[in-house]
Design a protein around this motif. Structure first.
Motif, mmCIF file in Angstrom:
data_model
loop_
_atom_site.group_PDB
_atom_site.id
_atom_site.type_symbol
_atom_site.label_atom_id
_atom_site.label_comp_id
_atom_site.label_asym_id
_atom_site.label_seq_id
_atom_site.Cartn_x
_atom_site.Cartn_y
_atom_site.Cartn_z
ATOM 1 N N VAL A 43 91.139 79.058 22.315
ATOM 2 C CA VAL A 43 90.440 78.354 21.256
ATOM 3 C C VAL A 43 89.367 77.284 22.162
ATOM 4 O O VAL A 43 89.559 76.598 22.736
ATOM 5 N N ASP A 44 87.977 77.662 21.738
ATOM 6 C CA ASP A 44 86.921 76.775 22.363
ATOM 7 C C ASP A 44 86.200 75.928 21.222
ATOM 8 O O ASP A 44 85.448 76.518 20.403
ATOM 9 N N MET A 45 86.483 74.758 21.349
ATOM 10 C CA MET A 45 85.861 73.798 20.339
ATOM 11 C C MET A 45 84.684 73.201 20.686
ATOM 12 O O MET A 45 84.089 72.372 20.084
ATOM 13 N N ASN A 46 84.232 73.640 22.002
ATOM 14 C CA ASN A 46 82.731 73.162 22.281
ATOM 15 C C ASN A 46 81.892 73.861 21.561
ATOM 16 O O ASN A 46 81.818 75.030 20.876
ATOM 17 N N GLY A 47 80.573 72.951 21.255
ATOM 18 C CA GLY A 47 79.607 73.444 20.394
ATOM 19 C C GLY A 47 79.200 72.568 19.358
ATOM 20 O O GLY A 47 79.279 71.402 19.456
#
Length: 338
Positions: A43-47
């Motif tokens: 889960v990559d919440m960066n952005g």
């Protein structure tokens, strides 16, 4: 009183307004389980994230009696829910103004309620404030400093409250159920979102409580073409002395204060700042009225006077003032009922 009037609406709708797309980084990207017992996934919440918006619910009358809508802005640590009812189940100011024939817009400000809040600490670096029941007991002037009871029972709450207290302190726990986190240093975001709301609403009346009252004062100063009357209910701050005022264009102001302020140095300071500002407004030729409820024989009101047991009577005072100061072109075919 409009309490016997039916509420007949042609539309209820909610919407978000304001906010900008911002890149937020610093999230932990290690796999995590989204469902208990399920295998972890990346889960990559960066952005890109939307930051700074508020949420509003608009109530439009089937046959509005006033051309100008009323915008209700809540205080710190609260959301728009504070206008809906009282902790003991009574009617709030939303009910009063709808029954009085006004279109009403209720907001959840930036980082509150349905507006949502940005990631912490990735975007908001400082931790939020979470108010306890004991913290608001004296600050909201429910009872004397140091009198928060233990054990907490309806009987002990009433016994330790100020004599004649109008807030339904027996239902303090119900009030606490609507507390939300609040951050310091987010005023610019909130004011930007409120400016967007004003543009969307058009000319209007703004009623703000506590921190919302402070925002109402500042927005009335910045946007005199949109704010046609402002009611600041115990504002927790006022525009600084060095800021310019355009009294020829700004709206009439009403400042409302409850009881027991002289027992609380914080509220003595807040009221003094607001009354200095009110005098500055009057010095420009603008109408800026003050309503100290105890001086009108209305006693026992807390900081949450929009939720106190006599809140409908105070709302009626506000409605009477609005009828007096708004131009005739702002009124519909029928005046607000008494």
């Amino acid at each position: 009183m409009p309490g016997n009037n039916n509420i007949v609406l042609k539309r209820i709708r909610g919407f978000h307004v304001g906010g900008r797309r911002r890149v937020v980084t610093g999230f932990d990207t290690r796999p995590r389980s989204r469902v208990p017992g399920d295998a972890p996934v990346a889960v990559d919440m960066n952005g890109d994230h939307m930051i700074g918006q508020l949420y509003a619910t608009e109530y439009r009358q089937a046959d509005a009696r006033f051309a100008l809508p009323v915008l209700l802005w809540h205080g710190g640590g609260l959301s728009g829910a504070c206008w809906e009812d009282t902790p003991d189940g009574g009617a709030g100011w939303l009910d009063y103004f709808l029954r009085g024939g006004f279109d009403v817009v209720v907001s959840d400000a930036f980082e509150r309620g349905r507006a949502s809040f940005p990631p912490y600490p990735q975007f908001l670096p400082q931790p939020p404030e979470h108010r306890s029941l004991g913290a608001v007991w004296h600050h909201f002037r429910f009872g004397p400093e140091g009198s928060y009871p233990d054990p907490l029972t309806p009987e002990s709450l009433r016994a330790h409250a100020y004599a004649g207290q109008q807030f339904p302190v027996e239902h303090l726990e119900q009030f606490g159920r609507q507390f939300v986190a609040r951050w310091a240093g987010t005023d610019d975001f909130a004011l930007q979102a409120y400016a967007e709301l004003l543009k969307k609403a058009g000319p209007c009346v703004v009623i703000g409580h506590s921190q919302g009252g402070s925002y109402a004062l500042e927005c009335a100063r910045r946007h005199p073409d949109l704010v046609r009357a402002v009611v600041a209910v115990e504002p927790a701050a006022a525009p600084a002395d060095e800021l310019a005022l355009d009294g020829a264009r700004m709206a009439p102001h009403l400042f409302i204060w409850g009881d027991r302020i002289d027992d609380n140095p914080t509220w003595v300071r807040y009221r003094a700042a607001a009354e200095r500002y009110a005098q500055r407004l009057r010095d420009t030729g603008l109408r800026a009225d003050g309503l100290r409820l105890p001086e009108q024989g209305v006693r026992g009101n807390s900081h949450m006077l929009i939720m106190d047991r006599n809140n409908q009577a105070i709302a009626a005072m506000v409605a009477a003032w609005l009828r007096e100061v708004l131009p005739s072109s702002a009124a519909g075919a029928a005046p607000l009922s008494e």
